[in-house]
Design an enzyme around this catalytic site. Structure first.
Site, PDB file in Angstrom:
ATOM      1  N   CYS A 286      -4.877 -48.781 -51.302  1.00 48.02           N
ATOM      2  CA  CYS A 286      -4.691 -48.521 -52.619  1.00 48.02           C
ATOM      3  C   CYS A 286      -3.532 -49.504 -53.325  1.00 48.02           C
ATOM      4  O   CYS A 286      -3.597 -49.862 -54.729  1.00 48.02           O
ATOM      5  CB  CYS A 286      -4.094 -47.470 -52.518  1.00 48.02           C
TER       6      CYS A 286
ATOM      7  N   CYS B 250     -19.505 -52.493 -27.091  1.00 45.67           N
ATOM      8  CA  CYS B 250     -17.865 -52.068 -27.491  1.00 45.67           C
ATOM      9  C   CYS B 250     -16.444 -51.986 -26.644  1.00 45.67           C
ATOM     10  O   CYS B 250     -16.545 -51.718 -25.403  1.00 45.67           O
ATOM     11  CB  CYS B 250     -17.951 -50.536 -28.319  1.00 45.67           C
TER      12      CYS B 250
END
Lengths: 69, 251
Positions: B187, B244
């Site tokens: 942001c 994973c």
């Protein structure tokens, strides 16, 4: 050689048959870092990219991780 | 356990719902939720969970409130600029509902502290603003088998997903985004419209309430992408990556 047509984020793209997800990203010149990829609304795990071959009519979605909050 | 008269009045709109009712309200009262990050996602998420009567909220953020946060982090007040966000949030949430318990964590947690906090929570909300925290939170929740609801927002785009680590087949954040290299979209440098993080944070609260009262999730092992320009949503299924290193290593 016959080409196949897929859609990447809504854009039609012609590819050679037997193109893997890894080949596609190389062709597109995309960095792999932070990217996720889905074929027909299913995420393809990174470890499956070299062996996942794209098919005629596949809908490919390519997007980046968003960190913001 | 029963609800007090005051609680019956306060939560009357929940009690009218057949899929919440008094049983669901008591589940909310007994629940403990850890909210990681008290920015644009954590602000609305924490307000909805406090208002809903989640019995214990733990708020984690090491930042102080900056004037540039007020554009989207709607639980804060201009007079609170410079305060620790968790202190400011605690004041706001206590004012909203003083029948719940709220604890703040102002220090940046290492993996060990985070693991302790996660093990004490029923549910974790990832409302952070960087990939390193997101990967660590997912890893710790996976190990502790604590369900995780992840939200993210940037510019006019949002992402929402849930990993129910109490289920053996759950994927994790790392299955989706294995790179731990920090990328640049946040942001501070890309900008964001307030209602984008407001929408995603509110939906994290919705999914949290549903999970706590025992309703099925609409986003389990799914990634939802929100386009704030068209208001369209896309859904993708996430399967556990058998390779994973985070969630498949224990198999």
């Amino acid at each position: 050689m016959n080409k196949i047509t897929i859609n990447i984020n809504g854009q039609a793209q012609q590819l050679a048959p037997q193109t893997s997800v890894t080949d596609l990203l190389t062709t597109l010149g995309h960095a792999e870092q932070g990217m996720a990829l889905a074929v027909n609304q299913s995420i393809i795990s990174r470890s499956e990219w070299p062996d996942h071959y794209l098919q005629q009519g596949d809908e490919v979605s390519l997007f980046q991780a968003i960190a913001g909050g | 356990m029963m609800l007090s008269n005051a609680e019956t009045l306060r939560y009357s709109r929940h009690l009218l719902l057949s899929n919440v009712g008094e049983t669901g309200q008591l589940k909310l009262k007994q629940a403990k939720v850890l909210i990681m990050g008290m920015g644009g996602l954590g602000a609305p998420a924490s307000m909805y969970l406090a208002a809903a009567g989640v019995g214990q909220l733990v708020l984690a953020d090491f930042d102080e409130l900056d004037v540039s946060n007020l554009q989207r982090q709607i639980s804060y007040d201009a007079s609170q600029v410079g305060q620790h966000k968790v202190d400011a949030a605690k004041a706001r949430l206590t004012g909203l509902n003083n029948e719940i318990r709220i604890r703040g964590i102002k220090k940046k947690m290492d993996a060990k502290q985070l693991a302790m906090e996660v093990s004490m929570a029923d549910l974790v909300l990832d409302c952070t603003d960087n990939l390193a925290s997101r990967h660590l939170i997912s890893q710790v929740c996976c190990q502790a088998k604590t369900p995780l609801i992840v939200g993210a927002g940037i510019r006019l785009e949002g992402q929402l997903m849930m990993f129910d680590f109490s289920q053996p087949d759950s994927a994790c954040y790392h299955c989706l985004f294995p790179s731990t290299q920090e990328q640049t979209l946040n942001c501070s440098n890309s900008g964001v419209l307030g209602p984008i993080v407001g929408t995603i944070g509110s939906l994290q609260a919705l999914e949290a309430i549903k999970y706590l009262v025992g309703l099925p999730s609409g986003i389990k092992n799914q990634l939802k992408l929100f386009d704030g320009l068209t208001l369209n949503w896309q859904s993708f299924s996430i399967s556990r990556d058998p390779a994973c290193p985070v969630c498949s290593v224990h198999e």
